[in-house]
Scaffold this motif. Structure first.
Motif, PDB file in Angstrom:
ATOM      1  N   VAL A 131       0.879  -1.171   0.000  1.00 19.88           N
ATOM      2  CA  VAL A 131       0.000   0.000   0.000  1.00 19.88           C
ATOM      3  C   VAL A 131       0.915   1.219   0.000  1.00 19.88           C
ATOM      4  N   ASP A 132       0.726   2.080  -0.995  1.00 23.20           N
ATOM      5  CA  ASP A 132       1.661   3.181  -1.215  1.00 23.20           C
ATOM      6  C   ASP A 132       0.909   4.503  -1.291  1.00 23.20           C
ATOM      7  N   CYS A 133       1.566   5.561  -0.850  1.00 16.37           N
ATOM      8  CA  CYS A 133       1.028   6.919  -1.048  1.00 16.37           C
ATOM      9  C   CYS A 133       2.197   7.891  -0.959  1.00 16.37           C
ATOM     10  N   ASP A 134       1.937   9.142  -1.304  1.00 12.78           N
ATOM     11  CA  ASP A 134       2.986  10.159  -1.273  1.00 12.78           C
ATOM     12  C   ASP A 134       3.463  10.392   0.158  1.00 12.78           C
ATOM     13  N   GLU A 135       4.737  10.731   0.286  1.00  6.12           N
ATOM     14  CA  GLU A 135       5.310  10.942   1.619  1.00  6.12           C
ATOM     15  C   GLU A 135       4.608  12.068   2.370  1.00  6.12           C
ATOM     16  N   ALA A 136       4.248  13.125   1.657  1.00  9.35           N
ATOM     17  CA  ALA A 136       3.561  14.242   2.316  1.00  9.35           C
ATOM     18  C   ALA A 136       2.225  13.781   2.912  1.00  9.35           C
ATOM     19  N   THR A 137       1.555  12.879   2.215  1.00 10.70           N
ATOM     20  CA  THR A 137       0.289  12.335   2.705  1.00 10.70           C
ATOM     21  C   THR A 137       0.526  11.486   3.948  1.00 10.70           C
ATOM     22  N   GLN A 138       1.565  10.651   3.922  1.00  6.79           N
ATOM     23  CA  GLN A 138       1.909   9.843   5.099  1.00  6.79           C
ATOM     24  C   GLN A 138       2.128  10.737   6.316  1.00  6.79           C
ATOM     25  N   ILE A 139       2.925  11.784   6.133  1.00  5.23           N
ATOM     26  CA  ILE A 139       3.261  12.674   7.246  1.00  5.23           C
ATOM     27  C   ILE A 139       2.000  13.323   7.805  1.00  5.23           C
ATOM     28  N   ALA A 140       1.148  13.830   6.923  1.00  2.00           N
ATOM     29  CA  ALA A 140      -0.078  14.502   7.366  1.00  2.00           C
ATOM     30  C   ALA A 140      -0.990  13.536   8.123  1.00  2.00           C
ATOM     31  N   ARG A 141      -1.144  12.304   7.614  1.00  2.00           N
ATOM     32  CA  ARG A 141      -2.014  11.325   8.272  1.00  2.00           C
ATOM     33  C   ARG A 141      -1.490  10.950   9.655  1.00  2.00           C
ATOM     34  N   VAL A 142      -0.191  10.717   9.756  1.00  7.98           N
ATOM     35  CA  VAL A 142       0.376  10.283  11.035  1.00  7.98           C
ATOM     36  C   VAL A 142       0.332  11.419  12.052  1.00  7.98           C
ATOM     37  N   MET A 143       0.628  12.631  11.624  1.00 12.87           N
ATOM     38  CA  MET A 143       0.553  13.767  12.536  1.00 12.87           C
ATOM     39  C   MET A 143      -0.878  13.941  13.051  1.00 12.87           C
ATOM     40  N   ALA A 144      -1.862  13.767  12.163  1.00 15.72           N
ATOM     41  CA  ALA A 144      -3.263  13.965  12.545  1.00 15.72           C
ATOM     42  C   ALA A 144      -3.733  12.921  13.552  1.00 15.72           C
ATOM     43  N   ARG A 145      -3.263  11.681  13.394  1.00 14.81           N
ATOM     44  CA  ARG A 145      -3.802  10.623  14.258  1.00 14.81           C
ATOM     45  C   ARG A 145      -2.984  10.413  15.532  1.00 14.81           C
ATOM     46  N   SER A 146      -1.710  10.818  15.526  1.00 15.89           N
ATOM     47  CA  SER A 146      -0.840  10.478  16.653  1.00 15.89           C
ATOM     48  C   SER A 146      -0.396  11.670  17.484  1.00 15.89           C
ATOM     49  N   GLY A 147      -0.485  12.865  16.902  1.00 13.53           N
ATOM     50  CA  GLY A 147       0.010  14.037  17.609  1.00 13.53           C
ATOM     51  C   GLY A 147       1.522  14.194  17.559  1.00 13.53           C
ATOM     52  N   LEU A 148       2.205  13.315  16.812  1.00 13.62           N
ATOM     53  CA  LEU A 148       3.653  13.448  16.676  1.00 13.62           C
ATOM     54  C   LEU A 148       3.987  14.674  15.825  1.00 13.62           C
ATOM     55  N   GLU A 177      -3.828   7.201  -2.729  1.00 11.01           N
ATOM     56  CA  GLU A 177      -3.664   8.655  -2.772  1.00 11.01           C
ATOM     57  C   GLU A 177      -4.958   9.268  -3.299  1.00 11.01           C
ATOM     58  N   GLY A 178      -5.607  10.079  -2.472  1.00 11.99           N
ATOM     59  CA  GLY A 178      -6.826  10.749  -2.909  1.00 11.99           C
ATOM     60  C   GLY A 178      -8.042   9.846  -3.006  1.00 11.99           C
ATOM     61  N   LEU A 179      -7.973   8.662  -2.405  1.00 10.42           N
ATOM     62  CA  LEU A 179      -9.102   7.728  -2.450  1.00 10.42           C
ATOM     63  C   LEU A 179      -9.976   7.883  -1.207  1.00 10.42           C
ATOM     64  N   THR A 180     -11.277   7.769  -1.379  1.00  4.88           N
ATOM     65  CA  THR A 180     -12.163   7.650  -0.218  1.00  4.88           C
ATOM     66  C   THR A 180     -12.035   6.230   0.318  1.00  4.88           C
ATOM     67  N   LEU A 181     -12.561   5.983   1.515  1.00  2.03           N
ATOM     68  CA  LEU A 181     -12.535   4.620   2.072  1.00  2.03           C
ATOM     69  C   LEU A 181     -13.265   3.656   1.145  1.00  2.03           C
ATOM     70  N   SER A 182     -14.362   4.108   0.577  1.00  2.00           N
ATOM     71  CA  SER A 182     -15.142   3.264  -0.336  1.00  2.00           C
ATOM     72  C   SER A 182     -14.332   2.924  -1.585  1.00  2.00           C
ATOM     73  N   GLN A 183     -13.633   3.914  -2.123  1.00  2.00           N
ATOM     74  CA  GLN A 183     -12.807   3.670  -3.311  1.00  2.00           C
ATOM     75  C   GLN A 183     -11.639   2.739  -2.990  1.00  2.00           C
ATOM     76  N   LEU A 184     -11.079   2.880  -1.803  1.00  2.39           N
ATOM     77  CA  LEU A 184      -9.981   2.006  -1.394  1.00  2.39           C
ATOM     78  C   LEU A 184     -10.472   0.562  -1.288  1.00  2.39           C
ATOM     79  N   ARG A 185     -11.659   0.366  -0.722  1.00  2.00           N
ATOM     80  CA  ARG A 185     -12.250  -0.974  -0.645  1.00  2.00           C
ATOM     81  C   ARG A 185     -12.490  -1.542  -2.046  1.00  2.00           C
ATOM     82  N   ASP A 186     -12.936  -0.686  -2.962  1.00  2.34           N
ATOM     83  CA  ASP A 186     -13.160  -1.131  -4.345  1.00  2.34           C
ATOM     84  C   ASP A 186     -11.852  -1.610  -4.972  1.00  2.34           C
ATOM     85  N   GLU A 187     -10.758  -0.893  -4.681  1.00  7.93           N
ATOM     86  CA  GLU A 187      -9.438  -1.298  -5.195  1.00  7.93           C
ATOM     87  C   GLU A 187      -9.059  -2.688  -4.676  1.00  7.93           C
ATOM     88  N   VAL A 188      -9.321  -2.919  -3.392  1.00 10.75           N
ATOM     89  CA  VAL A 188      -9.033  -4.235  -2.809  1.00 10.75           C
ATOM     90  C   VAL A 188      -9.896  -5.302  -3.474  1.00 10.75           C
TER      91      VAL A 188
END
Length: 197
Positions: A131-148, A177-188
């Motif tokens: 599962v891959d995404c842009d590094e900037a997206t990774q950083i934003a997601r982790v900061m949002a969920r963890s407070g790091l 990258e840019g997928l909704t949860l529903s779209q991500l499930r569709d990819e799977v």
């Protein structure tokens, strides 16, 4: 089929793992969850960790002080190796125990954050799904969920394989990258019906 699932922190790997279980009926073996249980209060690894590193790495509730250990491991490769020498055999034994619970014909998904880095997992699975995404997206997601802080997240990313290294090891890649949860499930879902699986 034995599927090795991996991706960098914040890539959406856990969401994909859940979809593989829900849509594909797979048995999930989560090595990160196994590691956390081993280092939880009363966890099987805690006596050896305390003996190796001392009481200051044990939180007041008896669990591993993850922040203190993360700091030590980032600055001392030998400490990281010593921790892995304690945890990896225990994780391996529990991984094998859980995988053996699969029903005949059931896919087993091994969720392994450091699959590429370990070097040994490629031999143990039939397919590697990244599962891959842009590094900037990774950083934003982790900061949002963890407070790091951004610096802390970048330090974690620096310890992981690069996106290119993970993609090079993959039999299939889901670009989250840019997928909704529903779209991500569709990819799977599409992946599960592909000839690869």
């Amino acid at each position: 089929m034995r599927i090795g699932l991996t991706g960098g922190i914040g890539s959406g790997k856990s969401t994909v793992a859940a979809a593989l279980v829900e849509l594909g009926g797979a048995l999930l073996v989560d090595t990160d969850a196994i590691s956390r249980s081993l280092t939880a209060p009363g966890g099987e690894a805690m006596p050896a960790i305390e003996a190796q590193f001392g009481a200051r790495f044990v939180a007041s509730n008896g669990a591993l002080d993850r922040a203190a250990m993360r700091e030590l491991a980032f600055h001392d490769p030998k400490a990281k190796q010593a921790l892995e020498a304690i945890l990896h055999p225990m994780i391996g034994a529990e991984t094998a125990r859980q995988a053996a619970l699969a029903a005949p014909g059931q896919h087993v998904v091994f969720d392994v954050p450091l699959l590429v880095e370990s070097g040994r997992w490629r031999r143990l699975v039939d397919r590697v799904l990244v599962v891959d995404c842009d590094e900037a997206t990774q950083i934003a997601r982790v900061m949002a969920r963890s407070g790091l802080s951004e610096a802390a997240v970048r330090a974690i990313l620096a310890q992981q394989a690069t996106r290119a290294q993970r993609r090079a090891a993959a039999d299939a890649v889901i670009h989250n990258e840019g997928l909704t949860l529903s779209q991500l499930r569709d990819e799977v879902g599409r992946l599960l019906t592909s000839p690869l699986f």
